[in-house]
Design an enzyme around this catalytic site. Sequence first.
Site, PDB file in Angstrom:
ATOM      1  N   ARG A  32       0.828  -1.155   0.003  1.00  0.00           N
ATOM      2  CA  ARG A  32      -0.076  -0.074  -0.155  1.00  0.00           C
ATOM      3  C   ARG A  32       0.871   1.241  -0.029  1.00  0.00           C
ATOM      4  NH1 ARG A  32      -4.280  -1.833   4.712  1.00  0.00           N
ATOM      5  NH2 ARG A  32      -5.261  -3.462   3.649  1.00  0.00           N
ATOM      6  N   ASP A  78       2.036   5.226  -0.161  1.00  0.00           N
ATOM      7  CA  ASP A  78       1.173   6.087   0.168  1.00  0.00           C
ATOM      8  C   ASP A  78       1.196   7.443  -0.728  1.00  0.00           C
ATOM      9  OD1 ASP A  78       1.211   5.207   2.769  1.00  0.00           O
ATOM     10  OD2 ASP A  78       3.173   6.175   3.482  1.00  0.00           O
ATOM     11  N   ARG A 133      11.054   5.820   3.958  1.00  0.00           N
ATOM     12  CA  ARG A 133      11.167   7.496   3.961  1.00  0.00           C
ATOM     13  C   ARG A 133      11.707   7.995   5.208  1.00  0.00           C
ATOM     14  NH1 ARG A 133       5.393   9.426   2.627  1.00  0.00           N
ATOM     15  NH2 ARG A 133       6.451  11.640   2.973  1.00  0.00           N
TER      16      ARG A 133
END
Length: 263
Positions: A58, A60, A201
Amino acid sequence: MSVREGAPVRYRARVEYDGTDFAGFQAQPGTRTVQGELEAALARLTGGTRVRVDGAGRTDAGVHASGQVIAFTYAGRLAAEELGRALLALLPADVSIRDLRRVPAAFHPRHAARYREYRYTVWNGPRSPLRERMALGVRDPLDVVAMARAGSVLVGRHDFSAFGAADRQPVRTVYSVRVRRAGPVVTVDVAADAFLRGMVRRIVAVLLEVGHGTLDEDRVAAMLASRRPALNGAMAPARGLCLRRVVLGRRDSGQELRTGSRL
């Protein structure tokens, strides 16, 4: 389009998308998502019937993919080759599919994934509007060697609470962290069995501080051990991140850890 229903067939495919204008992969009410576009295209081929699309990950909002894996069950009249062409014709310009093929009825890409690999791209050069659409622009020089040393601290099976959103099961296995430079382009590739939300990230945000000389590998190791949010949860911008590939197949954790540096 007229649809003649047949026996349900399970398919999987690779999906590429430019995540700039999406609110992520997963369908959300009132927002544009990759899953939503895929399901809308399938609905047009099934007379309006919703066909659920399952993804291996999934991503972002703003995150891209070149190797996302999806699966869905289709009961229409089109065979695989025709179905692939029809979907390509219906999908918007920022989403594409390839390698559509039949799989067993129980196949789910998230459960079938042996590991996933993300790439974060940094443009370590003068301002470039085109390159920085899908890369983070960093003007100051980066010490890529130091970044690579710090990244190696994260390889292995650890509690990654310091590098991801809160999760009831924060233990993940990272098989490799590779930091490389090709001219002004710096890439950070992270391969793992699974990721916490925002994990890559946040890892990149820390490695960039290492590259600037404000952190070292010992500090990174201490952050990992502390389980407290590293850099107060700071994350590198989404635009530099891409789900590069999803490798399917049975896990052999011992072998993967031994060969992880070659993934």
